[in-house]
Design an enzyme around this catalytic site. Sequence first.
Site, PDB file in Angstrom:
ATOM      1  N   LYS A  35      43.149  27.025  31.353  1.00  0.00           N
ATOM      2  CA  LYS A  35      42.016  26.187  31.779  1.00  0.00           C
ATOM      3  C   LYS A  35      41.109  26.964  32.741  1.00  0.00           C
ATOM      4  CE  LYS A  35      45.075  24.200  35.305  1.00  0.00           C
ATOM      5  NZ  LYS A  35      46.040  23.098  35.566  1.00  0.00           N
ATOM      6  N   ARG A 133      48.330  11.000  39.398  1.00  0.00           N
ATOM      7  CA  ARG A 133      46.977  11.325  38.938  1.00  0.00           C
ATOM      8  C   ARG A 133      46.852  10.852  37.500  1.00  0.00           C
ATOM      9  NH1 ARG A 133      46.344  17.734  39.747  1.00  0.00           N
ATOM     10  NH2 ARG A 133      47.736  17.542  37.965  1.00  0.00           N
ATOM     11  N   TYR A 255      23.706  34.859  59.602  1.00  0.00           N
ATOM     12  CA  TYR A 255      23.329  33.465  59.867  1.00  0.00           C
ATOM     13  C   TYR A 255      24.031  32.897  61.095  1.00  0.00           C
ATOM     14  CZ  TYR A 255      21.027  32.929  55.327  1.00  0.00           C
ATOM     15  OH  TYR A 255      20.190  33.035  54.253  1.00  0.00           O
ATOM     16  N   MET A 304      25.455  33.673  50.754  1.00  0.00           N
ATOM     17  CA  MET A 304      25.601  33.414  49.324  1.00  0.00           C
ATOM     18  C   MET A 304      25.790  34.703  48.535  1.00  0.00           C
ATOM     19  SD  MET A 304      22.990  31.572  46.673  1.00  0.00           S
ATOM     20  CE  MET A 304      22.825  30.068  47.621  1.00  0.00           C
TER      21      MET A 304
END
Length: 365
Positions: A35, A133, A255, A304
């Site tokens: 997956k 779940r 930042y 980023m």
Amino acid sequence: MQTGARLTIDLGALAANYTDLARRAAPAQCAAVVKANAYGTGLEQAAPALAGAGCKTFFVATPGEAVRLRRLLPSAMIYVLDGLLPGAAKDYAAHDLRPVLGNRQEIGEWSKFCAATGSPPKAALHIDTGMNRLGLEEGQVRELAARPGLLAPVRVSLVMSHLACADDPGDHKNADQLAAFNTLCALLPTAPASLANSAGIFLGNAYHFDLVRPGIALYGGEAVSGAPNPMRPVVSIEAQIAQIRDVKPGESIGYGAAYRCKAPSRIATLPVGYADGILRRAGEAGAHVCISGHPAPFVGRVSMDLITIDVTGIPEALAHRGAWVELVGKHNSVDDLARHAGTIGYEILTSLGNRYARVYVSGTS
Ligand SMILES: *Cc1c(COP(=O)(O)O)cnc(C)c1O
């Protein structure tokens, strides 16, 4: 086009990990969980490599992943872990996908479809033994046992459950789930059974049943927390220094001006960031990269597209514009990076993104 960040995926190591896990699980069969783009490694490359190592049964999460896999492996058994989406039975059948049925509505819908169809795909039943779940609750399993007609048209090829705490072998929940699984399996039509994910394989034979379903261990990640990881690393990440500058004491980096240099420093900028799976929190907790064996700590916030590292004291012959540095590799595992970011290897791998130059190699030993 050239990129300053490279992801190398060792398909030889992936195949060797499959063989290793299959040997640990024998005589149980070993499937592969692929997956999330084969845990970020690339389904198109990973799935054929696993099939080449002898894997015949594959698990994905979504029908979309299953269709992608079906194109690659026309004759593999493919189970869809998310179950049967409403109204989708026809599409599953068109691609020979096996739903992992986890509640009464799914069973009702699939059963009706099977009764009306010549040769529907087989299906798995998912029993919930403590995850809450997906999966049939105990009462629903007992109802199926009492009313065999509900399942009569369904060709059940697997009964499975999922362990919540297998990464901690000392957790008593493992034994509780094992006992519940044994009890509930006995109520259902006889079919091969499956309980273990990667970590479950390491809990021993009692957890193996007929089929094991490793994911993370195939990709070299840590399955059992706090124990030495016996798997071969599959993924390495390198980036090329884009720029180096001298920064004076008192000046800040990045930042939020979150980091201030205390001494004259040489700061290198690398063209990878949180969009490439180098999670933002790694910058706060002392992660480092390796430059020809020299550790260089992250400084300042991860952005980023960029991270900054302190290369003060590393010879210029090694730390210069264009030099490749290791973020994940021999000196730094995926799980090391994950620990610095306060997460698990699974999240790093599945966050790698698609900006890297991906290089597939087939291993050296
Ligand atoms: C993801 C998943 C697995 C594989 O788990 P790993 O911990 O990666 O080995 C197995 N079974 C189910 C139901 C899963 O969702």
